[in-house]
Design a protein around this motif. Structure first.
Motif, PDB file in Angstrom:
ATOM      1  N   ASP A  36      -0.826  -0.302 -11.032  1.00 42.77           N
ATOM      2  CA  ASP A  36      -1.952  -0.050 -10.137  1.00 42.77           C
ATOM      3  C   ASP A  36      -2.812  -1.300 -10.006  1.00 42.77           C
ATOM      4  O   ASP A  36      -2.471  -2.366 -10.541  1.00 42.77           O
ATOM      5  CB  ASP A  36      -2.783   1.152 -10.618  1.00 42.77           C
ATOM      6  N   GLY A  37      -3.940  -1.181  -9.320  1.00 46.33           N
ATOM      7  CA  GLY A  37      -4.791  -2.336  -9.076  1.00 46.33           C
ATOM      8  C   GLY A  37      -5.383  -2.949 -10.320  1.00 46.33           C
ATOM      9  O   GLY A  37      -5.762  -4.125 -10.322  1.00 46.33           O
ATOM     10  N   SER A  41       4.464   9.589 -11.194  1.00 44.85           N
ATOM     11  CA  SER A  41       4.042   8.676 -12.258  1.00 44.85           C
ATOM     12  C   SER A  41       4.440   9.212 -13.617  1.00 44.85           C
ATOM     13  O   SER A  41       4.643  10.414 -13.802  1.00 44.85           O
ATOM     14  CB  SER A  41       2.520   8.461 -12.213  1.00 44.85           C
ATOM     15  N   ALA A 100       0.298   9.145  -7.271  1.00 41.92           N
ATOM     16  CA  ALA A 100      -0.223   7.935  -6.634  1.00 41.92           C
ATOM     17  C   ALA A 100      -1.316   8.296  -5.639  1.00 41.92           C
ATOM     18  O   ALA A 100      -1.306   9.376  -5.037  1.00 41.92           O
ATOM     19  CB  ALA A 100       0.906   7.195  -5.934  1.00 41.92           C
ATOM     20  N   GLN A 101      -2.273   7.408  -5.473  1.00 39.49           N
ATOM     21  CA  GLN A 101      -3.377   7.633  -4.550  1.00 39.49           C
ATOM     22  C   GLN A 101      -3.030   7.075  -3.176  1.00 39.49           C
ATOM     23  O   GLN A 101      -2.646   5.918  -3.041  1.00 39.49           O
ATOM     24  CB  GLN A 101      -4.650   6.971  -5.078  1.00 39.49           C
ATOM     25  N   LYS A 126      -2.330  -1.538 -14.710  1.00 41.30           N
ATOM     26  CA  LYS A 126      -1.815  -0.505 -15.599  1.00 41.30           C
ATOM     27  C   LYS A 126      -0.495   0.050 -15.057  1.00 41.30           C
ATOM     28  O   LYS A 126      -0.359   0.313 -13.856  1.00 41.30           O
ATOM     29  CB  LYS A 126      -2.830   0.628 -15.728  1.00 41.30           C
ATOM     30  N   VAL A 181       1.924   2.677 -14.041  1.00 37.26           N
ATOM     31  CA  VAL A 181       1.805   4.099 -13.701  1.00 37.26           C
ATOM     32  C   VAL A 181       3.175   4.765 -13.567  1.00 37.26           C
ATOM     33  O   VAL A 181       3.269   5.994 -13.581  1.00 37.26           O
ATOM     34  CB  VAL A 181       1.006   4.277 -12.393  1.00 37.26           C
ATOM     35  N   TYR A 192      -0.342  -0.993  -4.793  1.00 33.43           N
ATOM     36  CA  TYR A 192       0.410  -1.045  -6.037  1.00 33.43           C
ATOM     37  C   TYR A 192       1.353  -2.242  -6.009  1.00 33.43           C
ATOM     38  O   TYR A 192       1.726  -2.726  -4.937  1.00 33.43           O
ATOM     39  CB  TYR A 192       1.225   0.247  -6.239  1.00 33.43           C
ATOM     40  N   LYS A 217       0.840  -1.202   0.000  1.00 32.16           N
ATOM     41  CA  LYS A 217       0.000   0.000   0.000  1.00 32.16           C
ATOM     42  C   LYS A 217       0.872   1.247   0.000  1.00 32.16           C
ATOM     43  O   LYS A 217       1.844   1.341   0.743  1.00 32.16           O
ATOM     44  CB  LYS A 217      -0.904  -0.013   1.229  1.00 32.16           C
ATOM     45  N   LYS A 247      -3.860   3.339  -1.633  1.00 35.91           N
ATOM     46  CA  LYS A 247      -4.104   2.360  -2.687  1.00 35.91           C
ATOM     47  C   LYS A 247      -2.953   1.355  -2.768  1.00 35.91           C
ATOM     48  O   LYS A 247      -1.812   1.654  -2.411  1.00 35.91           O
ATOM     49  CB  LYS A 247      -4.264   3.042  -4.046  1.00 35.91           C
TER      50      LYS A 247
END
Length: 226
Positions: free
Chosen positions: A126-127, A153, A159-160, A130, A132, A165, A100, A163
């Motif tokens: 990412d989840g 990125s 980045a969130q 894709k 990034v 990765y 995370k 989230k």
């Protein structure tokens, strides 16, 4: 998943045991009736009688085996969490690529190269799978190396926070041959959780299955005092 499989196996064993027990009682009743009503002048053949006793012993042995299997399954279910809890506080290395991202801790992985590489690229996905971020690996030599992603990125979108990765490594020799590589998660085990009957360990911002761990060590003294 593991818990469901275990429960299904237990149910099947119990069902099989009930059927065997019923057949066993029926077999005994028939054998007893056969012995009571046999013709004294033409008794049951000894070989046939021995075969029947052998069948009866086999059924009894199967019942005992089923009871043993149910006991083993119950013990396996109960020992998962308590057994994994013994790893808390130890330093672990796991073959695991998901973690995370947080604005405070960033996202940290390790990667291992089997031999020296001519080129080595790292990709953050990412989840949805894709890419990034993509860039050169900080170290292309044989061995284990650390990498921290700051959340920047190649698409321009940061980045969130919170989230998950994953990291991917692609390495080749100077002649273009693929170099064996794997992504690792390393750190101190801070906790244990159960998901679908399987123990998972918490290492930093990663939650990973116990089965992914490939090395365990006593925690470094400085970590214990921190």
């Amino acid at each position: 998943m593991v818990d469901a499989v275990t429960n299904n196996a237990t149910a099947r064993i119990s069902s099989g045991s009930s059927m065997l027990a019923s057949n066993f009682e029926t077999f005994l009743s028939l054998l007893t009736a056969q012995l009571k009503n046999q013709d004294p002048l033409s008794p049951v053949d000894s070989n046939q009688f021995t075969a029947q006793l052998t069948q009866m012993a086999g059924v009894e042995q199967q019942l005992l085996t089923n009871d043993l299997l149910k006991g083993l399954l119950a013990a396996q279910q109960g020992s998962g969490l308590s057994g994994a809890a013994n790893y808390i506080g130890r330093d672990a290395t796991a073959v695991w690529s998901a973690t995370k991202f947080t604005t405070e801790d960033k996202a940290t992985w390790s990667y291992e190269l089997a031999t020296n590489a001519g080129t080595a690229k790292l990709q953050v996905l990412d989840g949805a799978g894709k890419v990034v971020w993509e860039g050169d690996a900080p170290d292309k030599t044989e061995g284990v190396h650390d990498f921290t992603w700051d959340g920047s990125s190649t698409t321009g979108a940061p980045a969130q926070d919170g989230k998950v990765y994953t990291l991917k490594v692609v390495a080749k020799t100077t002649s273009g041959q693929t170099v064996d590589a794997q992504v690792l998660t390393r750190g101190r085990i801070g906790g244990v959780e159960m998901y679908d009957g399987q123990p998972y360990l918490t290492i930093g911002n990663s939650i990973l299955p116990l089965s992914s761990v490939i090395a365990l060590e006593e925690a470094a003294q400085q970590n214990l005092n921190s």
